[in-house]
Design an enzyme around this catalytic site. Structure first.
Site, PDB file in Angstrom:
ATOM      1  N   TYR A  32       0.830  -1.209   0.000  1.00  0.00           N
ATOM      2  CA  TYR A  32       0.000   0.000   0.000  1.00  0.00           C
ATOM      3  C   TYR A  32       0.864   1.258   0.000  1.00  0.00           C
ATOM      4  O   TYR A  32       0.493   2.283  -0.561  1.00  0.00           O
ATOM      5  CB  TYR A  32      -0.938   0.018   1.218  1.00  0.00           C
ATOM      6  CG  TYR A  32      -2.040   1.030   1.037  1.00  0.00           C
ATOM      7  CD1 TYR A  32      -3.184   0.701   0.320  1.00  0.00           C
ATOM      8  CD2 TYR A  32      -1.906   2.328   1.519  1.00  0.00           C
ATOM      9  CE1 TYR A  32      -4.182   1.635   0.092  1.00  0.00           C
ATOM     10  CE2 TYR A  32      -2.891   3.277   1.299  1.00  0.00           C
ATOM     11  CZ  TYR A  32      -4.033   2.923   0.591  1.00  0.00           C
ATOM     12  OH  TYR A  32      -5.015   3.856   0.360  1.00  0.00           O
ATOM     13  N   PHE A  49      -6.496  21.784 -25.165  1.00  0.00           N
ATOM     14  CA  PHE A  49      -6.838  20.369 -25.262  1.00  0.00           C
ATOM     15  C   PHE A  49      -8.071  20.143 -24.387  1.00  0.00           C
ATOM     16  O   PHE A  49      -8.234  20.774 -23.340  1.00  0.00           O
ATOM     17  CB  PHE A  49      -5.691  19.435 -24.848  1.00  0.00           C
ATOM     18  CG  PHE A  49      -6.081  18.010 -25.093  1.00  0.00           C
ATOM     19  CD1 PHE A  49      -6.170  17.533 -26.387  1.00  0.00           C
ATOM     20  CD2 PHE A  49      -6.445  17.175 -24.042  1.00  0.00           C
ATOM     21  CE1 PHE A  49      -6.620  16.241 -26.639  1.00  0.00           C
ATOM     22  CE2 PHE A  49      -6.890  15.883 -24.283  1.00  0.00           C
ATOM     23  CZ  PHE A  49      -6.973  15.419 -25.587  1.00  0.00           C
ATOM     24  N   THR A  50      -8.920  19.217 -24.831  1.00  0.00           N
ATOM     25  CA  THR A  50     -10.250  19.035 -24.235  1.00  0.00           C
ATOM     26  C   THR A  50     -10.222  18.897 -22.708  1.00  0.00           C
ATOM     27  O   THR A  50     -10.807  19.707 -21.987  1.00  0.00           O
ATOM     28  CB  THR A  50     -10.919  17.801 -24.860  1.00  0.00           C
ATOM     29  OG1 THR A  50     -10.024  16.690 -24.743  1.00  0.00           O
ATOM     30  CG2 THR A  50     -11.232  18.047 -26.334  1.00  0.00           C
ATOM     31  N   ASP A  93       2.608  20.167 -20.966  1.00  0.00           N
ATOM     32  CA  ASP A  93       1.828  18.945 -21.162  1.00  0.00           C
ATOM     33  C   ASP A  93       2.777  18.014 -21.907  1.00  0.00           C
ATOM     34  O   ASP A  93       3.023  18.167 -23.104  1.00  0.00           O
ATOM     35  CB  ASP A  93       0.565  19.229 -21.976  1.00  0.00           C
ATOM     36  CG  ASP A  93      -0.260  17.964 -22.187  1.00  0.00           C
ATOM     37  OD1 ASP A  93       0.323  16.858 -22.120  1.00  0.00           O
ATOM     38  OD2 ASP A  93      -1.471  18.061 -22.432  1.00  0.00           O
ATOM     39  N   LYS A  97       0.483   7.547 -23.708  1.00  0.00           N
ATOM     40  CA  LYS A  97       1.062   7.856 -25.019  1.00  0.00           C
ATOM     41  C   LYS A  97       2.568   7.567 -24.967  1.00  0.00           C
ATOM     42  O   LYS A  97       2.976   6.423 -25.135  1.00  0.00           O
ATOM     43  CB  LYS A  97       0.785   9.315 -25.405  1.00  0.00           C
ATOM     44  CG  LYS A  97      -0.660   9.574 -25.838  1.00  0.00           C
ATOM     45  CD  LYS A  97      -1.588   9.788 -24.681  1.00  0.00           C
ATOM     46  CE  LYS A  97      -2.905  10.413 -25.048  1.00  0.00           C
ATOM     47  NZ  LYS A  97      -3.803  10.482 -23.888  1.00  0.00           N
ATOM     48  N   ARG A 155     -12.057  15.803 -34.486  1.00  0.00           N
ATOM     49  CA  ARG A 155     -11.333  16.820 -33.716  1.00  0.00           C
ATOM     50  C   ARG A 155     -11.684  18.174 -34.319  1.00  0.00           C
ATOM     51  O   ARG A 155     -10.918  18.778 -35.057  1.00  0.00           O
ATOM     52  CB  ARG A 155      -9.815  16.595 -33.753  1.00  0.00           C
ATOM     53  CG  ARG A 155      -9.345  15.269 -33.219  1.00  0.00           C
ATOM     54  CD  ARG A 155      -9.100  15.160 -31.724  1.00  0.00           C
ATOM     55  NE  ARG A 155     -10.245  15.247 -30.863  1.00  0.00           N
ATOM     56  CZ  ARG A 155     -10.195  14.961 -29.546  1.00  0.00           C
ATOM     57  NH1 ARG A 155      -9.086  14.582 -28.965  1.00  0.00           N
ATOM     58  NH2 ARG A 155     -11.263  15.075 -28.807  1.00  0.00           N
ATOM     59  N   PHE A 183     -17.935  15.117 -26.833  1.00  0.00           N
ATOM     60  CA  PHE A 183     -17.591  14.202 -27.929  1.00  0.00           C
ATOM     61  C   PHE A 183     -17.543  12.744 -27.490  1.00  0.00           C
ATOM     62  O   PHE A 183     -17.795  11.845 -28.283  1.00  0.00           O
ATOM     63  CB  PHE A 183     -16.234  14.600 -28.537  1.00  0.00           C
ATOM     64  CG  PHE A 183     -15.127  14.682 -27.529  1.00  0.00           C
ATOM     65  CD1 PHE A 183     -14.952  15.817 -26.759  1.00  0.00           C
ATOM     66  CD2 PHE A 183     -14.283  13.606 -27.319  1.00  0.00           C
ATOM     67  CE1 PHE A 183     -13.952  15.891 -25.803  1.00  0.00           C
ATOM     68  CE2 PHE A 183     -13.277  13.669 -26.365  1.00  0.00           C
ATOM     69  CZ  PHE A 183     -13.118  14.813 -25.601  1.00  0.00           C
TER      70      PHE A 183
HETATM   71  N1  PM9 Z   1      -5.535  12.411 -25.312  1.00  0.00           N
HETATM   72  C1  PM9 Z   1      -6.309  11.449 -27.305  1.00  0.00           C
HETATM   73  O1  PM9 Z   1      -6.948  10.556 -27.886  1.00  0.00           O
HETATM   74  C2  PM9 Z   1      -7.243  10.590 -25.129  1.00  0.00           C
HETATM   75  C3  PM9 Z   1      -8.495  11.227 -24.752  1.00  0.00           C
HETATM   76  S1  PM9 Z   1      -9.410  11.944 -26.062  1.00  0.00           S
HETATM   77  C4  PM9 Z   1      -9.849  13.387 -25.358  1.00  0.00           C
HETATM   78  O2  PM9 Z   1      -5.610  12.280 -27.917  1.00  0.00           O
HETATM   79  C5  PM9 Z   1      -3.082  15.651 -24.216  1.00  0.00           C
HETATM   80  C6  PM9 Z   1      -2.289  16.436 -25.173  1.00  0.00           C
HETATM   81  C7  PM9 Z   1      -3.779  14.524 -24.607  1.00  0.00           C
HETATM   82  C8  PM9 Z   1      -4.561  13.798 -23.659  1.00  0.00           C
HETATM   83  C9  PM9 Z   1      -5.349  12.702 -24.046  1.00  0.00           C
HETATM   84  C10 PM9 Z   1      -4.569  14.258 -22.320  1.00  0.00           C
HETATM   85  C11 PM9 Z   1      -5.366  13.558 -21.277  1.00  0.00           C
HETATM   86  C12 PM9 Z   1      -3.864  15.379 -21.987  1.00  0.00           C
HETATM   87  N2  PM9 Z   1      -3.138  16.052 -22.920  1.00  0.00           N
HETATM   88  O3  PM9 Z   1      -6.442  10.650 -21.618  1.00  0.00           O
HETATM   89  O4  PM9 Z   1      -6.420  11.553 -19.329  1.00  0.00           O
HETATM   90  O5  PM9 Z   1      -3.712  14.146 -25.878  1.00  0.00           O
HETATM   91  O6  PM9 Z   1      -4.565  10.123 -20.060  1.00  0.00           O
HETATM   92  O7  PM9 Z   1      -4.767  12.360 -20.969  1.00  0.00           O
HETATM   93  C13 PM9 Z   1      -6.321  11.507 -25.879  1.00  0.00           C
HETATM   94  P1  PM9 Z   1      -5.610  11.097 -20.461  1.00  0.00           P
END
Ligand code: PM9
Length: 442
Positions: free
Chosen positions: A56, A108-109, A199, A242, A366, A433
């Site tokens: 833990y 970014f979203t 980021d 990623k 997008r 989306f």
């Molecule tokens: N990106 C993508 O498909 C997965 C979610 S779709 C909204 O591109 C950036 C630059 C990203 C990103 C996720 C995140 C969030 C932050 N910054 O999905 O929470 O491309 O691990 O990361 C997606 P998480």
């Protein structure tokens, strides 16, 4: 890979309400929806999974990840989270005071959502050229320093929470930021005591572009370039799904002790103990190993060049794409692909749906749907870039798959005037989306 007929896909798409996010993976032939968590882990990473220390507190996998992050990025403090948005949640809560501005190189979203949820206002300070799909220039993701300076002059440095600098810029087409620009952003913000958080989600892809295209970096290793990039930042958020080459996980990093204390106070509320946050021990081990693999030149060269191969094929076939091809995806320009549709008819959403119908290839909108609504006026944000993203998972598909995708897009392009507009039948209040439902406008 399950092969479906077009008649079956008509049914699948109707059941998914024209939203590829709502399709079942088993009904998809080639899945280019995202590169997020969809990569293949190496045998070495899977071996690491077997070394999971699920204590833990004080897991040895955490120590391994912490050492790796210190070594590769140079940050002292690491807060593991369940994925990137977990890190964005923590950073936005500890670093934004209501009413402050958060300038960044294109929204970014999830990032903007957390900034706004914590009372911040996102301001786009990316260079203007990034909004022009057909313009092919290097380092299209750069921050426009004049825009940043103007914002500081107008609003006052004390009203800027931090600068959020994405490497690479996802929604601009996976466009990189030059080292020169990162250095200049550091110099400018230092003059006003403003922090800079990166980021880091696709930072290794960014490093590859610097090595390939920026003067003075051709002989440097990817590791050296990544280390220098982050030397100009106060910290970063990372979606491990990623460039850490894992299926789940993320982290927040920083050097500032006080900010780290605050992050630790919150991580126990939203994620878990500071020594695991949102991840299992085995996942932290896979991430530590994945990071070391990601900064190997052979891996990243293959990665970026495979994406470029698809971009070249589409361009040669006359398909309008965002230029130049970026690091993780080829973005089809839906405005030029479907000139008969207005942006309010969601051309990119419809193009993504029709590409699935045509070929079983899943992609992601997008454009206006992803951009959501203005938090004050309630009107749609209307981004200049209205695109469909063909996102290449890491270490999964072959060049032959890219040929098939290019042929599918080409075949759809030949009957593009048949693509109809869409309207919402269900519109979620945030990050619409992901779960929205649509119907065709007849
Ligand atoms: N990106 C993508 O498909 C997965 C979610 S779709 C909204 O591109 C950036 C630059 C990203 C990103 C996720 C995140 C969030 C932050 N910054 O999905 O929470 O491309 O691990 O990361 C997606 P998480």
């Amino acid at each position: 890979i399950g092969i479906s007929t077009e008649a079956e896909r008509v049914e699948h798409l109707k059941a998914a309400h024209y939203n590829p996010f709502l399709l079942r993976s088993r009904d998809v032939i080639i899945d280019l929806m995202t590169d997020s968590g969809t990569g293949a882990m190496s045998a070495h990473q899977w071996a690491g999974v077997m070394e999971g220390d699920e204590a833990y507190a004080g897991s040895r996998n955490f120590s391994h990840l912490e050492e790796t992050v210190r070594d590769i990025f140079g940050f002292q403090h690491l807060v593991p989270t369940h994925q990137g948005r977990g890190a964005e949640n923590l950073l936005s809560q500890i670093a934004i005071k209501p009413g402050q501005y958060v300038p960044g190189n294109m929204y970014f979203t999830t990032t903007r959502y957390h900034q706004e949820r914590n009372g911040g206002t996102f301001v786009d300070i990316i260079r203007d050229e990034a909004h022009d799909a057909s313009l092919s220039i290097p380092f299209k993701g750069n921050i426009d320093l004049d825009k940043l300076q103007r914002l500081i002059d107008e609003k006052g440095a004390e009203n800027i929470a931090y600068v959020c600098l994405a490497v690479t810029v996802n929604l601009a087409g996976g466009q990189p930021v030059s080292m020169k620009n990162m250095k200049e952003v550091r110099e400018l913000t230092d003059r006003y005591g403003i922090k800079v958080f990166y980021d880091a989600t696709r930072c290794v892809e960014n490093a590859f572009f610097i090595k390939e295209q920026e003067e003075g970096y051709g002989d440097k290793s990817i590791r050296e370039i990544v280390r220098e990039m982050f030397s100009y930042a106060d910290g970063c958020t990372m979606s491990g799904k990623k460039d850490c080459l894992v299926n789940i996980g993320g982290f927040l990093c920083m050097n500032d002790e006080k900010l780290f204390e605050k992050a630790k106070e919150l991580v126990v509320v939203y994620e878990g103990m500071p020594s695991y946050g949102g991840m299992a021990g085995r996942d932290m081990e896979a991430m530590a190993i994945g990071l070391k693999e990601a900064v190997q030149y052979e891996y990243i060269e293959h990665r970026v060049k495979q994406v470029r191969y698809l971009g070249d094929k589409l361009r040669e076939a006359g398909i309008p794409i965002v230029e130049p091809t970026g690091g993780h995806a080829v973005f089809i320009d839906a405005r030029r692909f479907c000139p008969h549709l207005t942006q309010d008819q969601f051309p990119a959403q419809s193009l993504a749906a029709n590409l699935y119908l045509e070929s079983g290839v899943r992609s992601m909108e997008r454009g206006i749907v992803s951009a959501g609504r203005d938090k004050i006026t309630g009107d749609h944000h209307r981004p200049k870039l209205e695109t469909v993203r063909l996102t290449i998972p890491r270490r999964v598909y072959t060049y032959r798959h890219m040929d098939l995708v290019a042929a599918a897009v080409q075949s759809l392009y030949e009957k593009r005037e048949n693509i109809k507009g869409l309207r919402f039948v269900y519109e979620p209040a945030q990050l619409r989306f992901f779960t929205a439902r649509f119907e065709e406008i007849s």
